[in-house]
Write a protein that holds these residues in place. Sequence first.
Motif, mmCIF file in Angstrom:
data_model
loop_
_atom_site.group_PDB
_atom_site.id
_atom_site.type_symbol
_atom_site.label_atom_id
_atom_site.label_comp_id
_atom_site.label_asym_id
_atom_site.label_seq_id
_atom_site.Cartn_x
_atom_site.Cartn_y
_atom_site.Cartn_z
ATOM 1 N N LYS A 64 0.838 -1.210 0.000
ATOM 2 C CA LYS A 64 0.000 0.000 0.000
ATOM 3 C C LYS A 64 0.867 1.251 0.000
ATOM 4 O O LYS A 64 0.635 2.180 -0.772
ATOM 5 N N ASN A 65 1.878 1.280 0.869
ATOM 6 C CA ASN A 65 2.751 2.453 0.944
ATOM 7 C C ASN A 65 3.514 2.681 -0.359
ATOM 8 O O ASN A 65 3.666 3.819 -0.801
ATOM 9 N N LEU A 66 3.985 1.612 -0.966
ATOM 10 C CA LEU A 66 4.713 1.764 -2.224
ATOM 11 C C LEU A 66 3.792 2.252 -3.342
ATOM 12 O O LEU A 66 4.173 3.125 -4.125
ATOM 13 N N LYS A 67 2.581 1.724 -3.398
ATOM 14 C CA LYS A 67 1.623 2.186 -4.419
ATOM 15 C C LYS A 67 1.322 3.666 -4.242
ATOM 16 O O LYS A 67 1.256 4.417 -5.214
ATOM 17 N N GLU A 68 1.149 4.108 -2.998
ATOM 18 C CA GLU A 68 0.895 5.529 -2.737
ATOM 19 C C GLU A 68 2.109 6.375 -3.095
ATOM 20 O O GLU A 68 1.963 7.459 -3.659
ATOM 21 N N LEU A 69 3.289 5.888 -2.777
ATOM 22 C CA LEU A 69 4.500 6.620 -3.120
ATOM 23 C C LEU A 69 4.570 6.844 -4.632
ATOM 24 O O LEU A 69 4.783 7.961 -5.089
ATOM 25 N N PHE A 70 4.347 5.792 -5.405
ATOM 26 C CA PHE A 70 4.423 5.924 -6.859
ATOM 27 C C PHE A 70 3.302 6.784 -7.420
ATOM 28 O O PHE A 70 3.499 7.514 -8.389
ATOM 29 N N ALA A 71 2.136 6.729 -6.812
ATOM 30 C CA ALA A 71 1.009 7.520 -7.287
ATOM 31 C C ALA A 71 1.231 9.019 -7.081
ATOM 32 O O ALA A 71 0.713 9.828 -7.846
ATOM 33 N N HIS A 72 2.018 9.383 -6.060
ATOM 34 C CA HIS A 72 2.202 10.796 -5.721
ATOM 35 C C HIS A 72 3.660 11.235 -5.768
ATOM 36 O O HIS A 72 4.030 12.222 -5.151
ATOM 37 N N MET A 73 4.482 10.530 -6.519
ATOM 38 C CA MET A 73 5.921 10.725 -6.445
ATOM 39 C C MET A 73 6.383 12.151 -6.711
ATOM 40 O O MET A 73 7.367 12.602 -6.140
#
Length: 93
Positions: A64-73
């Motif tokens: 979840k954290n990695l997906k959010e990181l990539f979504a808002h990089m």
Amino acid sequence: AYKIQIEKAIKRKDFVSVNHRVTEFLASYFDLLFALNEKTHPGEKRLITLCRQNCTILPKNFEKNLKELFAHMFEIQVMHSIYEIIEEVKQIL
């Protein structure tokens, strides 16, 4: 140090630097996860899948954290993901 560097790069809208610093942050993150799990680092490809398959010690919201990181990089919200990842790593150390 990565979180400060990433935050500064985002604020100055230096997207090349954001990309580079996040890449280095993630390299360190995955190095740490494989070391904690006493696994040989498999290289740079499919790291999320390989962690899920081979690592028993992972942060609570790993994917979840990695997906959010990539979504808002390239947005300031990426800092929330960076802080969350760091805090969850601290919990498993």
